[in-house]
Design a protein around this motif. Structure first.
Motif, PDB file in Angstrom:
ATOM      1  N   LEU A 159     -31.388  27.186 -26.198  1.00 24.86           N
ATOM      2  CA  LEU A 159     -30.601  28.130 -26.996  1.00 24.86           C
ATOM      3  C   LEU A 159     -29.474  28.759 -26.180  1.00 24.86           C
ATOM      4  N   MET A 160     -29.402  28.469 -24.881  1.00 29.56           N
ATOM      5  CA  MET A 160     -28.500  29.208 -23.998  1.00 29.56           C
ATOM      6  C   MET A 160     -27.597  28.276 -23.196  1.00 29.56           C
ATOM      7  N   PRO A 161     -26.936  27.305 -23.853  1.00 28.05           N
ATOM      8  CA  PRO A 161     -26.151  26.316 -23.090  1.00 28.05           C
ATOM      9  C   PRO A 161     -24.967  26.943 -22.361  1.00 28.05           C
ATOM     10  N   GLN A 162     -24.495  28.098 -22.821  1.00 27.41           N
ATOM     11  CA  GLN A 162     -23.373  28.727 -22.126  1.00 27.41           C
ATOM     12  C   GLN A 162     -23.835  29.621 -20.989  1.00 27.41           C
ATOM     13  N   ARG A 163     -25.145  29.770 -20.847  1.00 28.01           N
ATOM     14  CA  ARG A 163     -25.672  30.580 -19.741  1.00 28.01           C
ATOM     15  C   ARG A 163     -26.325  29.728 -18.661  1.00 28.01           C
ATOM     16  N   PHE A 164     -26.959  28.627 -19.080  1.00 26.15           N
ATOM     17  CA  PHE A 164     -27.652  27.785 -18.097  1.00 26.15           C
ATOM     18  C   PHE A 164     -27.261  26.322 -18.278  1.00 26.15           C
ATOM     19  N   GLN A 165     -27.013  25.674 -17.137  1.00 22.43           N
ATOM     20  CA  GLN A 165     -26.766  24.234 -17.153  1.00 22.43           C
ATOM     21  C   GLN A 165     -27.742  23.601 -16.168  1.00 22.43           C
ATOM     22  N   ILE A 166     -28.574  22.694 -16.650  1.00 20.91           N
ATOM     23  CA  ILE A 166     -29.556  22.061 -15.766  1.00 20.91           C
ATOM     24  C   ILE A 166     -28.854  20.942 -15.000  1.00 20.91           C
ATOM     25  N   VAL A 167     -28.734  21.128 -13.686  1.00 19.85           N
ATOM     26  CA  VAL A 167     -27.998  20.135 -12.892  1.00 19.85           C
ATOM     27  C   VAL A 167     -28.926  19.262 -12.054  1.00 19.85           C
ATOM     28  N   ALA A 168     -30.167  19.687 -11.879  1.00 17.27           N
ATOM     29  CA  ALA A 168     -31.096  18.894 -11.062  1.00 17.27           C
ATOM     30  C   ALA A 168     -32.519  19.220 -11.471  1.00 17.27           C
ATOM     31  N   THR A 207     -44.277  13.264  -9.983  1.00 22.78           N
ATOM     32  CA  THR A 207     -44.541  12.125 -10.865  1.00 22.78           C
ATOM     33  C   THR A 207     -43.308  11.845 -11.707  1.00 22.78           C
ATOM     34  N   ARG A 208     -42.740  10.661 -11.534  1.00 18.96           N
ATOM     35  CA  ARG A 208     -41.479  10.343 -12.200  1.00 18.96           C
ATOM     36  C   ARG A 208     -41.621  10.329 -13.725  1.00 18.96           C
ATOM     37  N   SER A 209     -42.770   9.845 -14.221  1.00 17.59           N
ATOM     38  CA  SER A 209     -42.906   9.703 -15.677  1.00 17.59           C
ATOM     39  C   SER A 209     -42.845  11.070 -16.368  1.00 17.59           C
ATOM     40  N   THR A 210     -43.396  12.102 -15.720  1.00 16.52           N
ATOM     41  CA  THR A 210     -43.328  13.445 -16.293  1.00 16.52           C
ATOM     42  C   THR A 210     -41.875  13.920 -16.342  1.00 16.52           C
ATOM     43  N   ALA A 211     -41.115  13.585 -15.303  1.00 19.39           N
ATOM     44  CA  ALA A 211     -39.701  13.957 -15.274  1.00 19.39           C
ATOM     45  C   ALA A 211     -38.941  13.220 -16.370  1.00 19.39           C
ATOM     46  N   GLU A 212     -39.325  11.980 -16.615  1.00 17.87           N
ATOM     47  CA  GLU A 212     -38.664  11.205 -17.678  1.00 17.87           C
ATOM     48  C   GLU A 212     -38.947  11.822 -19.049  1.00 17.87           C
ATOM     49  N   GLU A 213     -40.181  12.240 -19.237  1.00 18.89           N
ATOM     50  CA  GLU A 213     -40.538  12.936 -20.484  1.00 18.89           C
ATOM     51  C   GLU A 213     -39.634  14.144 -20.693  1.00 18.89           C
ATOM     52  N   PHE A 214     -39.516  14.937 -19.627  1.00 23.63           N
ATOM     53  CA  PHE A 214     -38.700  16.144 -19.715  1.00 23.63           C
ATOM     54  C   PHE A 214     -37.239  15.800 -20.000  1.00 23.63           C
ATOM     55  N   ALA A 215     -36.727  14.784 -19.304  1.00 30.99           N
ATOM     56  CA  ALA A 215     -35.323  14.388 -19.481  1.00 30.99           C
ATOM     57  C   ALA A 215     -35.074  13.984 -20.933  1.00 30.99           C
ATOM     58  N   ILE A 255     -36.777  14.993 -23.610  1.00 35.26           N
ATOM     59  CA  ILE A 255     -36.834  16.200 -24.445  1.00 35.26           C
ATOM     60  C   ILE A 255     -35.548  17.011 -24.321  1.00 35.26           C
ATOM     61  N   ALA A 256     -35.052  17.160 -23.076  1.00 34.91           N
ATOM     62  CA  ALA A 256     -33.908  18.042 -22.840  1.00 34.91           C
ATOM     63  C   ALA A 256     -32.577  17.302 -22.950  1.00 34.91           C
ATOM     64  N   GLY A 257     -32.627  16.011 -23.249  1.00 39.94           N
ATOM     65  CA  GLY A 257     -31.385  15.253 -23.404  1.00 39.94           C
ATOM     66  C   GLY A 257     -30.610  15.112 -22.103  1.00 39.94           C
ATOM     67  N   LEU A 258     -31.326  14.975 -20.980  1.00 36.78           N
ATOM     68  CA  LEU A 258     -30.677  14.852 -19.671  1.00 36.78           C
ATOM     69  C   LEU A 258     -30.737  13.399 -19.201  1.00 36.78           C
ATOM     70  N   SER A 259     -29.765  13.009 -18.374  1.00 38.74           N
ATOM     71  CA  SER A 259     -29.884  11.700 -17.735  1.00 38.74           C
ATOM     72  C   SER A 259     -30.767  11.864 -16.506  1.00 38.74           C
ATOM     73  N   MET A 260     -31.288  10.748 -15.993  1.00 40.14           N
ATOM     74  CA  MET A 260     -32.149  10.814 -14.810  1.00 40.14           C
ATOM     75  C   MET A 260     -31.332  10.921 -13.518  1.00 40.14           C
ATOM     76  N   ASP A 261     -30.025  11.023 -13.635  1.00 40.98           N
ATOM     77  CA  ASP A 261     -29.196  11.165 -12.429  1.00 40.98           C
ATOM     78  C   ASP A 261     -29.555  12.420 -11.641  1.00 40.98           C
ATOM     79  N   GLY A 262     -29.937  13.472 -12.353  1.00 42.10           N
ATOM     80  CA  GLY A 262     -30.246  14.742 -11.675  1.00 42.10           C
ATOM     81  C   GLY A 262     -31.644  14.775 -11.088  1.00 42.10           C
ATOM     82  N   TYR A 263     -32.420  13.691 -11.257  1.00 43.02           N
ATOM     83  CA  TYR A 263     -33.823  13.704 -10.834  1.00 43.02           C
ATOM     84  C   TYR A 263     -33.998  13.386  -9.362  1.00 43.02           C
ATOM     85  N   THR A 264     -34.957  14.046  -8.747  1.00 43.47           N
ATOM     86  CA  THR A 264     -35.418  13.677  -7.409  1.00 43.47           C
ATOM     87  C   THR A 264     -36.919  13.915  -7.342  1.00 43.47           C
ATOM     88  N   PRO A 265     -37.662  13.024  -6.668  1.00 41.12           N
ATOM     89  CA  PRO A 265     -39.106  13.283  -6.532  1.00 41.12           C
ATOM     90  C   PRO A 265     -39.374  14.385  -5.507  1.00 41.12           C
TER      91      PRO A 265
END
Lengths: 497, 497
Positions: free
Chosen positions: B151-160, B165-173, B175-185
């Motif tokens: 609800l707050m795209p003008q206040r927060f930007q998820i950059v990383a 566990t990569r699969s959990t990060a993929e689930e989150f990505a 849901i949040a409409g993010l690319s996996m470029d920002g991911y790191t284990p």
């Protein structure tokens, strides 16, 4: 406009009486109800009462004005309320309660068919009713005791009654249909009569012990209101006095020990229905303001002459329920606050405690001068394999698999049960459940809770002089009964959900 | 059958998400919902959610199968649920809340019209969104944090975002409409990035402190899940660490401090609506069994690696509510029992306590493995001139004259409020309400309650190292807000009864 009384005093439905009587009396311009008046509404006795209750719907939710309107409508039709349909009346239900079966047949329980013979064992010798004297004919006698005694004419006969104020005695005589021949202003006269076998003492707290002592020393059996005294010292004296007179029956009124829903719950716990019981939670929240003609208006309830005031006077019943369900209490802590402007003492108590056997408890007692809303007044017992929800007239068993068994108790009268225990103790030597020592224990624990709150500490009550056995309070059953409810006015049915 | 998601993740209606998501996921054979999928049900975002909620009726009462049936029916009609009628939409209601007026207009609150500008003060310099890194993309990030952040795209930007566990990060990505470029284990990589201004830490309890410490030492602002550590020693270290970094914002998630119904209740108490508040009663009773994909299934909730287990993990929120309403706690006593077979620790706590200013409290927290029925989960505050009944989404004020004022709060999101406080602290130097010290205080009091239960004694917590001021927890308001709810998603209306 004539005075109107709803259904008759000879009713075990105390809820309705207590709730509506003041309004109805006001309507009748201060005149008390009488036997002849209630006959105008319907059939005599408690059958009519039960019908009227059903017709009027949920009593607690109806405003007084609507109740009066409905009664006037019935009166104007000059007819008796029709009998209420009994659901499942064709099929007697058989319930497994604890270690025995209860059968609720279409004919009702034996108490309805003939109270006197209900629980007597076949070999018992016949005996005349106990010749009872009553000391104190005020609110308790009129609203709590008489409705139960009226159901037991073959067990109790009121032969004498004493009260300092004659007009209160006249009120009682009218309600109970007695002549004033048995009246005396001086209870000493009553005790001097050889034909008085037993005495019912229903006087304000600070007079209970001195009068009960006189009764016991005069050789009478005694059934007296609680608490056992206006102080710890007095209560201790009372307990010792009863120990010195083992051949006399002394029962201290604690109706919660005799209430059918709590007895049923205890029986279910004993039978292992919820596994190991671990947490006992009781909550009672009341809006209490003085109303003329009701208990709340009695002056000693506002300016307590004995320690504890409302919390001890009202809370002993709630504590009695906890002890009946969970056994005796080992240690406790508590908090209190002053939240009733009409009471010059703390009126709210939160108490946490541990039981002597196992399990913990949490009790919340609140008397408020401001209105309260949507309060859950149930008692809940959480066990390892399910839980119980206990309300007036119902016990719900929630099992581990999520299924719910609802026990409904109609027409229950704890005072009837209490008087029956007294009768059977006098007549047949049955043990008394509501002993003075049990009531003293209830009172002591609440006094210690007040001290725990004041001193902000946890108090161990195991070493106190009136220590009770860990099992707490015996489960009362009628003499010779197989079931919990044999021969009692209550009707028990079960709904599975 | 396609996976079905009800209404969209970008919703402040957490109730529904938390309750139905597991079933819906099971139905979709394990696939997580995604942005594109929720668009199939209706309009994007939380407006649709609100409509769907209304159409589906009371969410908590519907069995999963029926929910799915209703959604499928909507899908088969290929239509968006119609808008729900808003009662009184013609007449904006004006409410006197504490010392100010709240106006609920037909246009809704400013958050609906444009969240980014909602609470900024006119003179604030414009600034870009906070560049946020997320460590831990499991259940909390997916189900609690993301719905608010969305609800707050003008206040927060998820950059990383980092997750072992990569699969959990993929689930989150997804849901949040993010690319996996920002991911790191490895979260160390995330902390090494200069463009990450602030970090959201959402990991299991025993990893919270070590990771938060690394974040703070890397110079980041931190918003982390509670509790402040797996032990008292760790929590104390955490409090001291934040004190050594005063120029960094550290907010510890305690959504109850930010919940709209409790904030409203606190405001009413502060305004004297119930006179002197004297007794604070809170009761929460839950049937908790492990359900795959829900919080209850997380292994560390069953075999607690930190003292207290379920009681501390869940109970801190309830205690936070008590402290927000009544101020800090001075002394306490408690009882505990083991009543959840899935949890190897006590799961039920009854606690009585005294507040540092005045008043007493009673808290009952119960997590049961057996089903529970008809439990009253409200918080009640009894004052000298009335009382408050606080539930999720409603606050009822019962006045001394018996009148009732019901405040209804729709679309409320405590997590939104919490993130807003974090944003305004980072962007404009606003004070943080949910400090680590406040959460440490909540945790400490519960640990002392467990000790009080174990040792059967009353414990004074005034002398503890994390003693809080008597007033307890400050009342949070959005920056520059006149009212409690200015610019927030919640809609506030009042019904007089």
């Amino acid at each position: 406009m004539p005075p109107v009384v709803l259904g008759g005093h000879a009713s075990p439905k105390m809820d309705l009486d207590l709730h509506y009587m003041p309004a109805l009396r006001n309507y009748g311009e201060g005149e008390a109800g009488s036997k002849s008046e209630w006959r105008r509404v319907g059939r005599p006795g408690w059958t009519c009462q039960r019908d009227a209750t059903a017709i009027l719907g949920c009593p607690a939710a109806l405003p007084y004005t609507e109740v009066i309107e409905r009664i006037l409508s019935l009166l104007s039709q000059d007819r008796c309320p029709p009998p209420v349909d009994r659901p499942d009346s064709e099929n007697p239900r058989i319930a497994q309660i604890g270690d025995h079966q209860v059968i609720d047949s279409p004919q009702g329980t034996s108490a309805e068919r003939g109270p006197a013979a209900a629980t007597a064992i076949a070999s018992d010798p016949p005996r005349p009713p106990i010749r009872l004297g009553i000391i104190g004919t005020g609110l308790a006698a009129q609203k709590l005791h008489w409705p139960a005694l009226a159901l037991m004419p073959q067990r109790f006969q009121i032969v004498a009654f004493a009260n300092r104020t004659r007009s209160t005695a006249e009120e009682f005589a009218t309600i109970a249909g007695l002549s004033m021949d048995g009246y005396t202003p001086d209870y000493g006269d009553l005790l001097a009569r050889d034909d008085v076998e037993a005495v019912l003492v229903g006087v304000p707290i600070e007079r209970i012990f001195p009068i009960a002592r006189d009764c016991i020393e005069a050789g009478k059996h005694v059934i007296s209101e609680k608490p056992p005294g206006a102080s710890e010292a007095e209560a201790l004296e009372y307990v010792e006095l009863t120990a010195r007179h083992p051949s006399q029956v002394v029962l201290m009124g604690e109706q919660v020990f005799y209430g059918d829903s709590r007895r049923l719950a205890r029986s279910l716990i004993d039978a292992g229905a919820i596994g190991q019981p671990r947490f006992f939670v009781h909550r009672v929240v009341k809006h209490e303001v003085p109303v003329p003609g009701r208990f709340s208006s009695t002056p000693w309830r506002h300016k307590p002459a004995y320690p504890g005031g409302s919390i001890v006077d009202g809370g002993v019943h709630d504590l009695a329920g906890m002890r009946l369900l969970g056994g005796d209490i080992a240690s406790l802590s508590a908090r209190t606050e002053w939240l009733n402007k009409a009471i010059e003492a703390p009126s709210v108590l939160a108490m946490d405690f541990g039981f002597a056997r196992n399990g913990s408890g949490s009790l919340f007692y609140g008397s408020f001068s401001t209105p309260v809303l949507d309060e859950d007044g149930s008692t809940r017992v959480y066990g390892t394999d399910g839980n119980l929800i206990i309300n007036r007239g119902s016990v719900r068993l929630v099992r581990a698999d999520g299924s719910v068994e609802e026990h409904v108790l109609q027409g229950s009268s704890a005072f009837y049960n209490e008087f029956l225990n007294f009768y059977e103790a006098v007549a047949y030597g049955e043990p008394v459940v509501g002993t003075v020592a049990q009531s003293a224990r209830n009172m002591l624990i609440l006094l210690r809770a007040l001290r725990a709150a004041e001193e902000e500490r946890t108090i161990d009550v195991r070493a106190e002089p009136w220590n009770a056995p860990a099992e707490g309070v015996p489960l009362w059953r009628p003499r010779g009964a197989v079931g919990l409810f044999d021969g009692l006015p209550v009707r028990h049915s079960i709904k599975a959900q």
